[in-house]
Design an enzyme around this catalytic site. Structure first.
Site, PDB file in Angstrom:
ATOM      1  N   LYS A 135     -86.440  31.283  14.841  1.00  0.00           N
ATOM      2  CA  LYS A 135     -86.658  29.983  15.281  1.00  0.00           C
ATOM      3  C   LYS A 135     -87.499  29.165  14.288  1.00  0.00           C
ATOM      4  O   LYS A 135     -88.538  29.862  13.708  1.00  0.00           O
ATOM      5  CB  LYS A 135     -87.223  29.918  16.758  1.00  0.00           C
ATOM      6  CG  LYS A 135     -86.990  28.614  17.433  1.00  0.00           C
ATOM      7  CD  LYS A 135     -85.611  28.678  18.054  1.00  0.00           C
ATOM      8  CE  LYS A 135     -85.304  27.282  18.689  1.00  0.00           C
ATOM      9  NZ  LYS A 135     -84.011  27.098  19.461  1.00  0.00           N
ATOM     10  N   ASP A 152     -81.885  22.251  17.194  1.00  0.00           N
ATOM     11  CA  ASP A 152     -82.513  22.265  18.407  1.00  0.00           C
ATOM     12  C   ASP A 152     -83.255  20.956  18.845  1.00  0.00           C
ATOM     13  O   ASP A 152     -82.473  19.758  18.238  1.00  0.00           O
ATOM     14  CB  ASP A 152     -83.727  23.235  18.511  1.00  0.00           C
ATOM     15  CG  ASP A 152     -84.195  23.802  19.969  1.00  0.00           C
ATOM     16  OD1 ASP A 152     -83.449  24.557  20.345  1.00  0.00           O
ATOM     17  OD2 ASP A 152     -85.164  23.311  20.084  1.00  0.00           O
TER      18      ASP A 152
HETATM   19  P1  NDP Z   1     -82.324  16.918  22.034  1.00  0.00           P
HETATM   20  O1  NDP Z   1     -83.099  16.498  21.030  1.00  0.00           O
HETATM   21  O2  NDP Z   1     -80.778  16.569  21.721  1.00  0.00           O
HETATM   22  O3  NDP Z   1     -82.428  16.197  23.457  1.00  0.00           O
HETATM   23  C1  NDP Z   1     -83.682  16.758  24.239  1.00  0.00           C
HETATM   24  C2  NDP Z   1     -83.772  15.907  25.607  1.00  0.00           C
HETATM   25  O4  NDP Z   1     -84.848  16.656  26.187  1.00  0.00           O
HETATM   26  C3  NDP Z   1     -83.982  14.527  25.506  1.00  0.00           C
HETATM   27  O5  NDP Z   1     -83.593  13.997  26.213  1.00  0.00           O
HETATM   28  C4  NDP Z   1     -85.463  14.478  25.411  1.00  0.00           C
HETATM   29  O6  NDP Z   1     -86.123  13.079  25.722  1.00  0.00           O
HETATM   30  C5  NDP Z   1     -85.961  15.622  26.561  1.00  0.00           C
HETATM   31  N1  NDP Z   1     -87.064  15.991  26.208  1.00  0.00           N
HETATM   32  C6  NDP Z   1     -87.630  16.609  24.785  1.00  0.00           C
HETATM   33  N2  NDP Z   1     -88.838  16.933  25.177  1.00  0.00           N
HETATM   34  C7  NDP Z   1     -89.455  16.556  26.504  1.00  0.00           C
HETATM   35  C8  NDP Z   1     -90.530  16.661  27.068  1.00  0.00           C
HETATM   36  N3  NDP Z   1     -91.680  17.256  26.637  1.00  0.00           N
HETATM   37  N4  NDP Z   1     -90.623  16.084  28.231  1.00  0.00           N
HETATM   38  C9  NDP Z   1     -89.594  15.758  28.844  1.00  0.00           C
HETATM   39  N5  NDP Z   1     -88.342  15.492  28.336  1.00  0.00           N
HETATM   40  C10 NDP Z   1     -88.156  15.979  26.905  1.00  0.00           C
HETATM   41  O7  NDP Z   1     -82.362  18.395  22.338  1.00  0.00           O
HETATM   42  P2  NDP Z   1     -81.226  19.383  22.828  1.00  0.00           P
HETATM   43  O8  NDP Z   1     -80.245  18.875  23.980  1.00  0.00           O
HETATM   44  O9  NDP Z   1     -80.504  20.122  21.858  1.00  0.00           O
HETATM   45  O10 NDP Z   1     -82.184  20.637  23.531  1.00  0.00           O
HETATM   46  C11 NDP Z   1     -82.417  20.581  24.882  1.00  0.00           C
HETATM   47  C12 NDP Z   1     -83.263  21.928  25.327  1.00  0.00           C
HETATM   48  O11 NDP Z   1     -81.963  22.874  25.314  1.00  0.00           O
HETATM   49  C13 NDP Z   1     -84.124  22.512  24.399  1.00  0.00           C
HETATM   50  O12 NDP Z   1     -84.980  23.347  25.322  1.00  0.00           O
HETATM   51  C14 NDP Z   1     -83.616  23.359  23.626  1.00  0.00           C
HETATM   52  O13 NDP Z   1     -84.566  24.472  23.188  1.00  0.00           O
HETATM   53  C15 NDP Z   1     -82.415  24.039  24.491  1.00  0.00           C
HETATM   54  N6  NDP Z   1     -81.268  24.551  23.907  1.00  0.00           N
HETATM   55  C16 NDP Z   1     -80.499  23.795  22.747  1.00  0.00           C
HETATM   56  C17 NDP Z   1     -79.523  24.167  22.004  1.00  0.00           C
HETATM   57  C18 NDP Z   1     -78.706  23.517  20.959  1.00  0.00           C
HETATM   58  O14 NDP Z   1     -77.760  24.241  20.511  1.00  0.00           O
HETATM   59  N7  NDP Z   1     -79.109  22.279  20.808  1.00  0.00           N
HETATM   60  C19 NDP Z   1     -79.072  25.545  22.493  1.00  0.00           C
HETATM   61  C20 NDP Z   1     -79.658  26.132  23.486  1.00  0.00           C
HETATM   62  C21 NDP Z   1     -80.769  25.730  24.064  1.00  0.00           C
HETATM   63  P3  NDP Z   1     -86.931  12.234  24.831  1.00  0.00           P
HETATM   64  O15 NDP Z   1     -85.839  11.781  23.660  1.00  0.00           O
HETATM   65  O16 NDP Z   1     -87.307  11.317  25.663  1.00  0.00           O
HETATM   66  O17 NDP Z   1     -87.876  12.908  24.149  1.00  0.00           O
HETATM   67  O1  2IT Z   2     -81.951  27.750  21.434  1.00  0.00           O
HETATM   68  C1  2IT Z   2     -80.896  28.140  20.787  1.00  0.00           C
HETATM   69  O2  2IT Z   2     -80.282  28.622  21.077  1.00  0.00           O
HETATM   70  C2  2IT Z   2     -80.476  26.932  19.616  1.00  0.00           C
HETATM   71  N1  2IT Z   2     -81.264  26.014  19.838  1.00  0.00           N
HETATM   72  C3  2IT Z   2     -79.173  27.296  19.055  1.00  0.00           C
HETATM   73  C4  2IT Z   2     -79.383  28.090  18.078  1.00  0.00           C
HETATM   74  C5  2IT Z   2     -78.356  28.199  17.068  1.00  0.00           C
HETATM   75  O3  2IT Z   2     -78.457  29.198  15.936  1.00  0.00           O
HETATM   76  O4  2IT Z   2     -77.030  27.688  17.040  1.00  0.00           O
END
Ligand code: NDP
Ligand code: 2IT
Length: 449
Positions: free
Chosen positions: A129, A169
């Site tokens: 990561k 992420d």
């Molecule tokens: P994005 O940046 O696309 O979206 C993040 C969202 O979460 C936004 O709505 C943001 O709001 C909100 N957010 C972030 N930080 C905070 C906080 N401290 N408090 C409240 N809301 C918050 O990210 P993703 O959708 O990609 O990721 C979301 C989650 O999913 C994370 O935990 C990530 O690790 C996990 N994840 C992502 C994967 C991927 O493929 N992208 C895969 C597996 C897990 P704001 O815009 O106001 O900051």
């Molecule tokens: O938390 C996660 O699994 C991710 N942000 C995706 C990682 C990846 O390599 O696609």
């Protein structure tokens, strides 16, 4: 953290000492070690080979300066990280997070969880990561580009298609991956699948943007079906409104549910008529705006400030898709009081230990992040396969594979839970099933003297 098993208590005490002041990392390690108690009893060979002592220590951690120039000509400095946690079953693999809260503890908790998640997908990927405390909010496109280029100038020295393959992420989507990929190619003069989540014209996989959210719903669907329930007619609350939340909303709706609330870090919207996802996509993906805007455009919706309140909205299924520790014991109690039947984690470690305990003791179906959100990295693995094969699969083909992988993860996690005496506990099952594959590989590969 209390452990009945003396060996595990010692391992945890050592981790605490070595990683003092890193609460998120200790939380993630504590939960896995707790699950491994029955494994330790059954597998003295793994204990003797020090597999658990080794797995909690990253193979390598890179910390570096990222300096870049803002639109006013001012010099800015951020800190970059990449943890290469475990390479026993494949090249390090895991996302990059750009958020002001990023520090060593956050990156290490995410890298540690990624080891087990990647193992659960059944694909050959190790755990890693990275990211930076850079805040993308309010930055111009030029600033984002210069930051990403500077970040990759250092990162390029440490990654590669056979070594370490980052992806997105929080704060990192197709735009950022594009700038980073361009810089890697300039520096190394090679076109390889060094990053996943790429744009379709230059080696990205169809369905990767949707994969985490879709996969989350496929996982939840398997979990619900096992209990004789389904998304059909259910009311769903989804926190966040980023990549994961948006595609979880899309799939949950396709599966017959009504999503009535979404949020961002500022607050949440409730739309009793069902969230209109085209409006959310326009605000979030096109305009990069705030969720409060939704209530200005959709008359049936109401916006409330403060993101935590979303868990007081009555629902059947809750999908936390924002960030770590966003759902605490008090919020879990509110969900239970309102009759929630299932919770599946789209974000990484969104539920605090108190919240998880509350769900489990009240018979709520609970899908932990490592298992439930593994669809994103699974399709990243499929993107790596397509890049290596020099071909691309259709959306239907990738989606079918994703469905199969999520069903497999559910099956593995639930049978490991039953086999190790924790029937129905998917936290224990996912940790045990994910761990065992990596542990066997570490055992086979010996210890370096
Ligand atoms: P994005 O940046 O696309 O979206 C993040 C969202 O979460 C936004 O709505 C943001 O709001 C909100 N957010 C972030 N930080 C905070 C906080 N401290 N408090 C409240 N809301 C918050 O990210 P993703 O959708 O990609 O990721 C979301 C989650 O999913 C994370 O935990 C990530 O690790 C996990 N994840 C992502 C994967 C991927 O493929 N992208 C895969 C597996 C897990 P704001 O815009 O106001 O900051
Ligand atoms: O938390 C996660 O699994 C991710 N942000 C995706 C990682 C990846 O390599 O696609």
């Amino acid at each position: 953290m209390q452990f009945e098993n003396k060996y595990l208590a010692n391992v945890y005490a050592e981790v605490e000492k070595r990683n003092a002041g890193e609460p998120e990392f200790l939380q993630a390690v504590g939960e896995v070690l707790e699950s491994l108690q029955p494994v330790v009893e059954k597998r003295p060979d793994l204990v003797k080979a020090g597999v658990i002592d080794r797995i909690v220590e990253p193979e390598r951690m890179i910390v570096f300066r990222v300096s870049w120039v803002d639109d006013e000509g001012g010099v800015r400095v951020n800190r970059g990280f990449r943890v290469q946690f475990n390479s026993a079953i494949g090249p390090y693999k895991g996302g990059l997070r750009l958020h002001p809260s990023v520090n060593a503890s956050v990156i290490k908790f995410l890298g540690f969880e990624q080891i087990f998640k990647n193992s659960l997908t059944g694909l050959p990927m190790g755990g890693g990561k990275g990211g930076s405390d850079f805040d993308p909010k309010g930055k111009s496109d030029g600033e984002i580009m210069r930051f990403c280029q500077s970040f990759m100038t250092e990162l390029a020295k440490h990654i590669g298609q056979f070594t370490d393959v980052p992806a997105g992420d929080i704060g990192v989507g197709a735009r950022e991956i594009g700038y980073m990929f361009g810089q890697y190619k300039r520096i190394r003069n090679e076109f390889t699948g060094v990053l996943t989540g790429k744009g379709i014209p230059y080696g990205g996989s169809l369905i990767r943007p949707q994969a985490t959210g879709y996969g989350l719903c496929y996982f939840a669907d398997n979990m619900l079906a096992d209990a004789g329930k389904s998304f059909k007619g259910a009311t769903v609350v989804i926190s966040g409104s980023g990549n994961v939340a948006i595609y979880a909303c899309e799939k949950a709706t396709q599966l017959g549910a009504k999503v009535i609330a979404m949020s961002d870090s500022g607050g949440y919207v409730v739309d009793p008529d069902g969230i209109k996802l085209d409006v959310v996509k326009q605000i979030k993906e096109v305009e990069r705006g705030r969720i409060s805007e939704y209530a200005k455009r959709v008359p049936t919706a109401k916006y409330t400030e403060g993101c935590k309140g979303i868990w007081t909205v009555k629902c059947d299924i809750a999908l936390p898709c924002a960030t770590q520790n966003e759902l605490d014991g008090e919020s879990a109690a509110a969900l239970v009081k309102n009759g929630v039947i299932a919770v599946a984690e789209g974000a990484n470690m969104p539920s605090t230990p108190e919240a998880v305990a509350c769900f489990q003791s009240n018979g709520v179906l609970f899908g932990p992040a490592k298992a439930a959100n593994a669809g994103g990295v699974a399709v990243s693995g499929l993107e790596m396969s397509q890049n290596s094969l020099r071909l691309s699969w259709t959306a239907k083909e990738v989606d079918e594979r994703l469905k199969g992988i999520m069903a497999g993860i559910y099956k593995n996690a639930s049978s490991a839970a039953a086999e190790y005496g924790h029937k129905g506990n998917l936290v224990a099952g996912a940790n045990i099933a994910g761990f065992l594959k990596v542990a066997e590989a570490m055992l086979a590969q010996g210890i370096a003297y």
